[in-house]
Design a protein around this motif. Structure first.
Motif, PDB file in Angstrom:
ATOM      1  N   UNK A 216      57.537  28.421  38.158  1.00 53.57           N
ATOM      2  CA  UNK A 216      56.199  29.016  38.148  1.00 53.57           C
ATOM      3  C   UNK A 216      55.864  29.583  39.526  1.00 53.57           C
ATOM      4  N   UNK A 217      56.199  28.841  40.582  1.00 51.30           N
ATOM      5  CA  UNK A 217      55.960  29.327  41.947  1.00 51.30           C
ATOM      6  C   UNK A 217      56.699  30.643  42.186  1.00 51.30           C
ATOM      7  N   UNK A 218      57.950  30.706  41.747  1.00 52.89           N
ATOM      8  CA  UNK A 218      58.741  31.922  41.910  1.00 52.89           C
ATOM      9  C   UNK A 218      58.064  33.115  41.243  1.00 52.89           C
ATOM     10  N   UNK A 219      57.583  32.920  40.034  1.00 50.67           N
ATOM     11  CA  UNK A 219      56.958  34.017  39.294  1.00 50.67           C
ATOM     12  C   UNK A 219      55.601  34.394  39.888  1.00 50.67           C
ATOM     13  N   UNK A 220      54.855  33.410  40.371  1.00 53.22           N
ATOM     14  CA  UNK A 220      53.585  33.720  41.049  1.00 53.22           C
ATOM     15  C   UNK A 220      53.849  34.595  42.275  1.00 53.22           C
ATOM     16  N   UNK A 221      54.881  34.241  43.034  1.00 47.95           N
ATOM     17  CA  UNK A 221      55.210  35.013  44.229  1.00 47.95           C
ATOM     18  C   UNK A 221      55.679  36.423  43.885  1.00 47.95           C
ATOM     19  N   UNK A 222      56.135  36.611  42.649  1.00 46.99           N
ATOM     20  CA  UNK A 222      56.530  37.943  42.193  1.00 46.99           C
ATOM     21  C   UNK A 222      55.340  38.733  41.656  1.00 46.99           C
ATOM     22  N   UNK A 232      57.320  34.710  29.993  1.00 47.22           N
ATOM     23  CA  UNK A 232      58.645  34.616  30.603  1.00 47.22           C
ATOM     24  C   UNK A 232      59.274  33.241  30.387  1.00 47.22           C
ATOM     25  N   UNK A 233      58.462  32.188  30.485  1.00 48.40           N
ATOM     26  CA  UNK A 233      58.981  30.822  30.396  1.00 48.40           C
ATOM     27  C   UNK A 233      58.837  30.219  29.004  1.00 48.40           C
ATOM     28  N   UNK A 234      58.333  31.024  28.060  1.00 48.13           N
ATOM     29  CA  UNK A 234      58.148  30.541  26.689  1.00 48.13           C
ATOM     30  C   UNK A 234      57.237  29.311  26.645  1.00 48.13           C
ATOM     31  N   UNK A 235      56.122  29.403  27.358  1.00 50.84           N
ATOM     32  CA  UNK A 235      55.157  28.311  27.418  1.00 50.84           C
ATOM     33  C   UNK A 235      53.802  28.787  26.910  1.00 50.84           C
ATOM     34  N   UNK A 236      52.939  27.849  26.590  1.00 53.94           N
ATOM     35  CA  UNK A 236      51.580  28.185  26.235  1.00 53.94           C
ATOM     36  C   UNK A 236      50.785  28.551  27.484  1.00 53.94           C
ATOM     37  N   UNK A 237      49.765  29.379  27.289  1.00 57.08           N
ATOM     38  CA  UNK A 237      48.941  29.827  28.422  1.00 57.08           C
ATOM     39  C   UNK A 237      48.302  28.637  29.133  1.00 57.08           C
ATOM     40  N   UNK A 238      47.776  27.700  28.357  1.00 58.53           N
ATOM     41  CA  UNK A 238      47.125  26.539  28.966  1.00 58.53           C
ATOM     42  C   UNK A 238      48.132  25.665  29.716  1.00 58.53           C
ATOM     43  N   UNK A 239      49.372  25.627  29.227  1.00 58.30           N
ATOM     44  CA  UNK A 239      50.405  24.856  29.923  1.00 58.30           C
ATOM     45  C   UNK A 239      50.684  25.441  31.296  1.00 58.30           C
ATOM     46  N   UNK A 240      50.721  26.773  31.368  1.00 60.51           N
ATOM     47  CA  UNK A 240      50.941  27.425  32.659  1.00 60.51           C
ATOM     48  C   UNK A 240      49.790  27.114  33.603  1.00 60.51           C
ATOM     49  N   UNK A 241      48.547  27.156  33.102  1.00 60.10           N
ATOM     50  CA  UNK A 241      47.394  26.827  33.939  1.00 60.10           C
ATOM     51  C   UNK A 241      47.510  25.411  34.488  1.00 60.10           C
ATOM     52  N   UNK A 242      47.990  24.496  33.653  1.00 59.20           N
ATOM     53  CA  UNK A 242      48.167  23.118  34.117  1.00 59.20           C
ATOM     54  C   UNK A 242      49.222  23.035  35.216  1.00 59.20           C
ATOM     55  N   UNK A 243      50.305  23.810  35.053  1.00 63.31           N
ATOM     56  CA  UNK A 243      51.339  23.829  36.088  1.00 63.31           C
ATOM     57  C   UNK A 243      50.779  24.370  37.395  1.00 63.31           C
ATOM     58  N   UNK A 244      49.997  25.440  37.324  1.00 66.20           N
ATOM     59  CA  UNK A 244      49.421  26.032  38.538  1.00 66.20           C
ATOM     60  C   UNK A 244      48.514  25.020  39.230  1.00 66.20           C
ATOM     61  N   UNK A 245      47.692  24.318  38.456  1.00 67.54           N
ATOM     62  CA  UNK A 245      46.810  23.304  39.035  1.00 67.54           C
ATOM     63  C   UNK A 245      47.607  22.202  39.719  1.00 67.54           C
ATOM     64  N   UNK A 246      48.706  21.777  39.074  1.00 69.12           N
ATOM     65  CA  UNK A 246      49.548  20.736  39.653  1.00 69.12           C
ATOM     66  C   UNK A 246      50.190  21.211  40.946  1.00 69.12           C
TER      67      UNK A 246
END
Length: 271
Positions: A216-222, A232-246
């Motif tokens: 996720x960090x790699x893609x944010x930096x892109x 890209x990661x085949x994840x739910x939108x809310x799951x990505x938000x949780x990863x960003x928060x973490x």
């Protein structure tokens, strides 16, 4: 070695199809699924000069390969992990049902110490962003681990010698699993941590991030949005938000821009 057509595939002149000539007794029948002509043709030639190995087929198209593997029933199949459209993992999933006796060895490109997911500080001008292959696992893995989980019996780096590959083929055909020592050590350490979670050392900074969080960090930096990351990661939108928060919490950062700057500064991705 002369190639000839088999079934519905015509000889293409690029080293694909089943190989000609009578079967040799007491040999290990090997097939190759790789997108590179040079590798397919080179391995077929090398196998022809090895007393106990025989190349019975070599393909770049996974669908054609699966149809012919069902008829050929090779002893060992070499699969390129970087086939288009994640086909290597689909091949591993289907292989037991179409050719139960066939044992698979996956070939991978980068060395253990050069994997940017396992070693985020490693930097190379040839590095390309990782494409995540499957969401079928609770924890993200590098391509090698995913291949093992999908049923591969061995993994070989393409930087290895032909002698090393032959050893791997013979071992896997004999019923063993094959992987290099650094990989085996890493997997053993990960397993032991699950048995003794209290003994795992505290981590900070980049080391505190899970493999998925590093992705996720790699893609944010892109410059990717959460929606694009989810796709890209085949994840739910809310799951990505949780990863960003973490990620923000673990790295003590305030926003996505700081994540991107941190990633470049710490060589999480290529600057």
């Amino acid at each position: 070695m002369q190639n000839r057509s088999n079934g519905d595939e015509k000889h293409s002149g690029n080293g694909e199809g089943t190989t000609g000539g009578p079967a040799r007794p007491n040999t290990i029948r090997v097939a190759v699924l790789d997108s590179h002509d040079l590798i397919r043709e080179g391995l077929a030639a090398l196998f022809a000069g090895t007393e106990d190995l025989e190349c019975v087929g070599a393909w770049s198209d996974p669908q054609v390969a699966l149809r012919q593997i069902e008829n050929l029933q090779p002893d060992v199949l070499l699969v390129d992990v970087h086939l288009p459209e994640q086909a290597a993992f689909e091949t591993l999933r289907l292989l037991p049902s179409i050719s139960p006796q066939t044992r698979a060895i996956v070939t991978v490109d980068c060395r253990e110490e050069q994997c940017v997911i396992l070693n985020p500080h490693w930097n190379s001008a040839s590095h390309q962003p990782l494409r995540v292959v499957s969401q079928a696992f609770s924890e993200p893995d590098d391509c090698l681990q995913i291949a093992l989980k999908m049923g591969a019996h061995g993994v070989v780096r393409k930087q290895s010698s032909f002698r090393y590959l032959v050893q791997a083929i013979r071992s896997v055909h004999a019923g063993q699993h094959w992987m290099e020592l650094p990989t085996a050590t890493r997997l053993a350490q990960q397993y032991l941590i699950t048995l003794r979670p209290g003994e795992a050392p505290a981590k900070s900074g980049v080391e505190s991030l899970t493999l998925r969080e590093r992705q996720v960090v790699t893609l944010i930096a892109q410059g990717r949005s959460n929606k694009e990351i989810a796709h890209e990661l085949h994840l739910g939108y809310s799951t990505v938000k949780n990863y960003v928060s973490s990620i923000l919490e673990k790295l003590a950062l305030g926003d996505r821009t700081q994540i991107a700057l941190y990633a470049i500064d710490q060589n999480v991705i290529e600057a």
